[in-house]
Motif scaffolding. Structure first.
Motif, PDB file in Angstrom:
ATOM      1  N   ASP B  41       0.822  -1.018   0.116  1.00  0.00           N
ATOM      2  CA  ASP B  41      -0.519   0.033   0.473  1.00  0.00           C
ATOM      3  C   ASP B  41       1.107   1.601  -0.141  1.00  0.00           C
ATOM      4  N   ASP B  42       2.335   1.384  -0.459  1.00  0.00           N
ATOM      5  CA  ASP B  42       2.999   2.481  -0.242  1.00  0.00           C
ATOM      6  C   ASP B  42       2.616   3.208  -1.964  1.00  0.00           C
ATOM      7  N   THR B  43       2.474   4.582  -1.737  1.00  0.00           N
ATOM      8  CA  THR B  43       2.254   5.415  -3.230  1.00  0.00           C
ATOM      9  C   THR B  43       2.975   5.323  -3.931  1.00  0.00           C
ATOM     10  N   ALA B  44       2.140   5.570  -4.989  1.00  0.00           N
ATOM     11  CA  ALA B  44       3.075   5.699  -6.652  1.00  0.00           C
ATOM     12  C   ALA B  44       4.496   6.823  -6.720  1.00  0.00           C
ATOM     13  N   GLU B  45       4.287   8.100  -5.779  1.00  0.00           N
ATOM     14  CA  GLU B  45       5.313   8.664  -4.778  1.00  0.00           C
ATOM     15  C   GLU B  45       6.350   8.064  -4.822  1.00  0.00           C
ATOM     16  N   PHE B  46       5.765   7.035  -3.560  1.00  0.00           N
ATOM     17  CA  PHE B  46       7.113   7.027  -2.664  1.00  0.00           C
ATOM     18  C   PHE B  46       8.246   6.200  -3.335  1.00  0.00           C
ATOM     19  N   ARG B  47       7.738   5.207  -4.817  1.00  0.00           N
ATOM     20  CA  ARG B  47       8.082   4.079  -5.625  1.00  0.00           C
ATOM     21  C   ARG B  47       8.485   4.900  -6.442  1.00  0.00           C
ATOM     22  N   GLN B  48       8.291   5.576  -6.793  1.00  0.00           N
ATOM     23  CA  GLN B  48       8.869   6.272  -7.519  1.00  0.00           C
ATOM     24  C   GLN B  48      10.236   7.544  -6.743  1.00  0.00           C
ATOM     25  N   GLU B  49      10.447   7.427  -5.741  1.00  0.00           N
ATOM     26  CA  GLU B  49      11.546   8.539  -5.057  1.00  0.00           C
ATOM     27  C   GLU B  49      12.498   7.099  -5.031  1.00  0.00           C
ATOM     28  N   LEU B  50      11.653   6.212  -4.431  1.00  0.00           N
ATOM     29  CA  LEU B  50      12.823   5.234  -4.168  1.00  0.00           C
ATOM     30  C   LEU B  50      13.957   4.626  -5.717  1.00  0.00           C
ATOM     31  N   ALA B  51      12.862   4.759  -6.206  1.00  0.00           N
ATOM     32  CA  ALA B  51      13.723   4.569  -7.565  1.00  0.00           C
ATOM     33  C   ALA B  51      14.757   5.295  -8.152  1.00  0.00           C
ATOM     34  N   GLU B  52      13.745   7.036  -8.122  1.00  0.00           N
ATOM     35  CA  GLU B  52      15.271   7.436  -8.503  1.00  0.00           C
ATOM     36  C   GLU B  52      16.655   7.279  -7.293  1.00  0.00           C
ATOM     37  N   ARG B  53      16.219   7.686  -6.515  1.00  0.00           N
ATOM     38  CA  ARG B  53      17.418   7.261  -5.248  1.00  0.00           C
ATOM     39  C   ARG B  53      18.282   5.523  -5.941  1.00  0.00           C
ATOM     40  N   LEU B  54      18.148   5.644  -6.385  1.00  0.00           N
ATOM     41  CA  LEU B  54      18.476   3.670  -6.663  1.00  0.00           C
ATOM     42  C   LEU B  54      18.948   3.657  -8.119  1.00  0.00           C
ATOM     43  N   GLY B  55      18.737   5.065  -8.951  1.00  0.00           N
ATOM     44  CA  GLY B  55      18.905   4.979  -9.584  1.00  0.00           C
ATOM     45  C   GLY B  55      18.225   4.378 -10.831  1.00  0.00           C
ATOM     46  N   LEU B  56      17.281   3.898 -10.649  1.00  0.00           N
ATOM     47  CA  LEU B  56      16.161   2.326 -11.674  1.00  0.00           C
ATOM     48  C   LEU B  56      15.755   3.305 -12.857  1.00  0.00           C
ATOM     49  N   ASP B  57      15.670   4.645 -12.752  1.00  0.00           N
ATOM     50  CA  ASP B  57      14.250   5.360 -13.604  1.00  0.00           C
ATOM     51  C   ASP B  57      15.507   5.496 -14.970  1.00  0.00           C
ATOM     52  N   ASP B  58      16.709   5.203 -14.427  1.00  0.00           N
ATOM     53  CA  ASP B  58      17.493   5.783 -15.717  1.00  0.00           C
ATOM     54  C   ASP B  58      17.964   4.285 -16.627  1.00  0.00           C
TER      55      ASP B  58
END
Lengths: 528, 330
Positions: B41-58
């Motif tokens: 139940d974590d929000t999409a925002e939180f997931r996006q933030e986590l992905a950015e921090r790990l560089g997964l959106d590159d």
């Protein structure tokens, strides 16, 4: 060699240390996975939290019936609709001897809700926690929030001094690239002390002789050895060969085998997790369908037909081998807010009626649609989908099955790329109906309706969800909940299927509590 | 000789780079790593933030470039699932896998080669026929089935051996071993047989075929004509000449044993590297998957190199050939 000699000496001392070997009760248990780490604030996962909860404690806890009871707080009161005052238990000591007080609560709160904390979603409703004196804290919420106690049960208390000593005041940050001390070590006030944690191998705990609740303790253990065993066949073999005292989950096909082995038995209890078929009923068009220009699922008659085509009794008998409970709504009867008005399915199984409804809606020859189904997530998940696809085919709806592992299925679903999907929800973080509504039934807006992309959407239900979120009068709140579920049920926002059954295997004479959230609480385990 | 080894090591680097590149191109199809890090139940925002921090959106190529640069600096990254440095995690699990593979190889060599020699020398006896038939089972039975059957017989029915785990291990600081305790040794038996069974039957059949070939050659006939003892002919001449293909196969299979101990480790809950890898796949733990695949590539290249060097030792003809060709015959 010297190290080895030391280890031997230590082992010898440890053996002498056990005062009465006859009273020593070592409990050996296994689960299909392991605790991901020993830090309760490194992620939010039910099983990891459940293991740590034997070592660390929160302000409140669940009892075996999932009712909230005092733990490190002895009582609480509402000062205003948004401010709760908690009185802390005095004289409680951490396993290292440090006393527990309000500073530990504040430190734990700050660490968990830090900007970088992967756990911050757990206390999203809380605005602040303030220290009043050494044994009193005030919790302030953004808005009136009736399920605060459930949320707080997940906040397990760290020892401030211990965090400082091990340089672990900062939250575990997966982006930072270094290991925190808390990943493999735990310090708490709980009934068991963590002795060692070897991921994927074993975790050893010993009893805490100075636990504050020892006077009322229900367990009789002195030592606990937890072994994760991924392979179900090995797990069954390990139990019936006498290497374990308890293990779960038991695969449905092995229930008979365990019950027929002398000395072992299977314990069953209803589980929270409730499965349903969801769909993108508000989309303009379904990409996977042969119907273009409109969405067949937005027609109530089509949804009714899909509902009536499913023979739930057969799915229960054949696919679940009888180990499930057919439901009327997308929520377990053990969640807070369930009401008898939700019992029973809205329509009966009737393929003839389904065909007629489809013809009325303009699809006498059915239509095509894709169903996205996980294959490693729920009990017999793929088999449920296969059975349903066959039943829909009988009324003319050609459903293409697309099964995939959980790591792929979940993002597919959340990003709105599944026209139809199988999902199971336990609401295990709050154990309340509000969690179900806001995630599964509320209109999809990026934050709410996370698992309802372009799905069911009803302004009244959205409004009710908001009201339920802050209504503190239980009677009024129940009325809102009943209304919301009635809407969702009658408009067939999804097809509810069944609640799963907990199936645990034990050695005869081992007594455990079996709460519906599928958590083994060591403090309720009794060995013969 | 040194040039040959260096050239091979350089090739190893290229192979590892290629494996890493293919792996990173494929990772995106395994699933989303955020899935195992966020709650349902974590929000999409939180997931996006986590992905950015790990560089997964590159893009994959950027992620791969960053990964290689970090590897060159000796930093294999942090496991998403275990939240520990990958190098440390692998070092932790390596002893379990290597001890298992060592025992499996010993089972395979010590049983497989003598059986092969025996069936080669005594072709038409009943024992040989039975062994041949049984070896067919060994070669065609899937590993997980072998494991489960062994567990059923020795753990459930006979109750003499543990069904899972490593037993008591002794921590030597840099290595954990199961060789020093009774329960550790007992725990090794079933997984070693499971893992080694295929290789054992393969070696047995290989040695048998090779022996039959060699025994037909002229120099064996001459040796017999000279009146050498059977023992000297069979072991001093025939067996030695069968060894080149046997070493090749055994060497290649050693690599597969390490790489594919995955199934055996899963069945027996053996806390080794294979199990680590399968968990990493399940959780889309990219740093662990990347490191594991590249390490396996390295192991294969090194084993091939060792096999090539062993040829030198076993077969004098190769030494002459290489000398003539100036070391460029690989």
């Amino acid at each position: 060699m010297k190290r080895l000699a030391l280890a031997c000496a230590a082992a010898a001392v440890a053996m002498i240390g056990v005062s009465d070997p006859a009273a020593a009760k070592t409990f050996r248990w296994a689960y299909q996975g392991d605790a991901a780490e020993m830090d309760p604030q490194a992620r939010r996962e039910t099983f990891t939290d459940a293991v740590i909860a034997n070592v660390m404690e929160g302000l409140v806890r669940y009892d075996e019936n999932l009712k909230i009871e005092p733990e490190l707080a002895t009582r609480w009161e509402l000062l205003s609709p948004t401010v709760w005052r908690f009185y802390l238990r005095e004289g409680v000591k951490f396993h290292n001897g440090n006393p527990f007080n309000a500073d530990d609560v504040i430190t734990t709160y700050k660490r968990g809700t830090d900007e970088r904390s992967p756990w911050k979603g757990a206390l999203i409703a809380v605005k602040d926690i303030r220290k009043v004196d050494d044994f009193t804290v005030d919790v302030e919420t953004h808005a009136p929030y009736p399920t605060l106690l459930s949320d707080l049960s997940n906040m397990m208390m760290f020892d401030q001094e211990w965090l400082v000593e091990h340089n672990a005041l900062d939250p575990v940050d997966p982006g930072k690239g270094e290991e925190g001390y808390t990943i493999r070590h735990a310090m708490g006030t709980g009934p068991f002390i963590l002795e060692s944690y070897r991921p994927d191998d074993q975790t050893i705990m010993v009893v805490n002789p100075d636990w504050w609740d020892n006077a009322n303790k229900k367990h009789n253990l002195t030592k606990v050895i937890f072994r994760p065993i991924k392979s179900a066949a090995t797990r069954v073999a390990a139990l019936i060969s006498g290497e374990l005292d308890m293990m779960y989950p038991v695969p449905l096909q092995d229930i008979g085998r365990i019950n027929n082995t002398a000395g072992y038995e299977v314990l069953e209890a209803p589980a929270l997790r409730t499965l349903f078929f969801g769909w993108r009923m508000s989309a303009d068009e379904l990409p996977s369908s042969n119907v273009k220009g409109k969405n067949p699922l937005s027609d109530l008659r089509v949804r009714q037909a899909m509902f009536q085509a499913l023979d739930m009794d057969t799915i229960k008998a054949k696919v679940m081998r009888g180990h499930s409970e057919i439901v009327g709504v997308i929520m377990s009867r053990f969640l807070g807010g369930y009401h008898s008005s939700m019992d029973g399915r809205v329509l009966s199984y009737d393929p003839e009626a389904a065909k007629k409804l489809l013809a009325e809606a303009g699809y006498p020859d059915g239509f095509e649609v894709e169903l996205v189904c996980p294959n490693d997530r729920y009990i017999n998940d793929e088999a449920i989908c296969v059975a349903a696809v066959g039943m829909w085919a009988k009324v003319g709806v050609k459903v293409k099955l697309n099964s995939m592992p959980k790591a792929k299925w979940s993002p597919t679903l959340r990003q709105g790329n599944a026209d139809m999907f199988l999902l199971g929800w336990a609401a295990s973080t709050t154990l309340d109906a509000h969690n179900v509504l806001i995630n599964l039934a509320h209109s999809w807006d990026g934050k709410k309706g996370v698992y309802n992309p372009q799905g069911y959407s009803n302004n009244r239900l959205d409004e009710l969800t908001e009201l339920i979120g802050k209504e503190t009068n239980p009677e009024q709140r129940q009325l809102y909940i009943n209304e919301a579920f009635k809407l969702h049920k009658e408009e067939i926002g999804a097809i509810p299927l069944h609640s799963q059954t907990l199936v645990w295997g034990v050695r005869n004479g081992v007594k455990v509590a079996q709460p519906a959230n599928n958590v083994l609480m060591l403090r309720y385990v009794q060995m013969p | 000789m040194i040039a040959f080894v260096l050239r091979r090591l350089f090739q190893a680097l290229l192979v590892m780079l290629a494996v890493g590149m293919v792996a990173f191109a494929l990772f995106r199809y395994v699933g989303d790593p955020i899935e195992s890090m966020a709650a349902e139940d974590d929000t999409a925002e939180f997931r996006q933030e986590l992905a950015e921090r790990l560089g997964l959106d590159d893009p994959a190529i950027v992620q791969f470039g960053r990964y290689i640069l970090n590897c060159l600096r000796g930093d294999l990254g942090i496991s998403y699932r275990n939240k520990r440095p990958v190098a440390e995690l692998i070092a932790d699990r390596l002893p379990a896998t290597l001890e298992l593979v060592l025992c499996a190889s010993i089972v395979a060599l010590v049983i497989g080669i003598p059986l092969g020699v025996y069936t080669g020398l005594h072709r038409n006896t009943v024992t040989s026929e039975v062994l041949q038939a049984v070896s067919l089972f060994g070669i065609s039975m899937p590993t997980f089935l072998t494991g489960i059957i062994l567990i059923l017989i020795f753990s459930v029915f006979l109750n003499v051996l543990p069904s899972f785990g490593r037993g008591e291990v002794v921590d030597l600081g840099w290595w954990t071993t199961g060789f020093l305790t009774v329960s550790g040794l007992k725990a090794l038996i079933l997984p070693s047989i499971t893992l080694g069974l295929f290789q054992m039957t393969l070696l047995m059949r290989l040695v048998r075929t090779e022996m039959l070939e060699v025994l037909r050659t002229d120099y064996i006939k001459f040796a017999r004509a000279r009146g050498l003892t059977d023992r000297s002919i069979n072991f001093g001449h025939a067996l030695k000449n069968t060894l080149v293909p046997v070493i090749t196969v055994a060497g290649m299979k050693l690599g597969s044993l390490i790489a594919f101990a995955i199934i055996t480790e899963t069945v027996f809950q053996w806390p080794g590297m294979g199990f680590l890898f399968i968990q990493a796949v399940h959780n889309v733990d990219i740093p662990v998957m990347g490191a594991y695949l590249m390490m396996i590539a390295l192991i294969f290249v090194i084993i091939n190199l060792i096999v090539d060097l062993l040829y030198y030792a076993v077969d004098p003809r190769l030494r002459i050939d290489r000398a003539v060709a100036g070391g460029y015959t690989s």
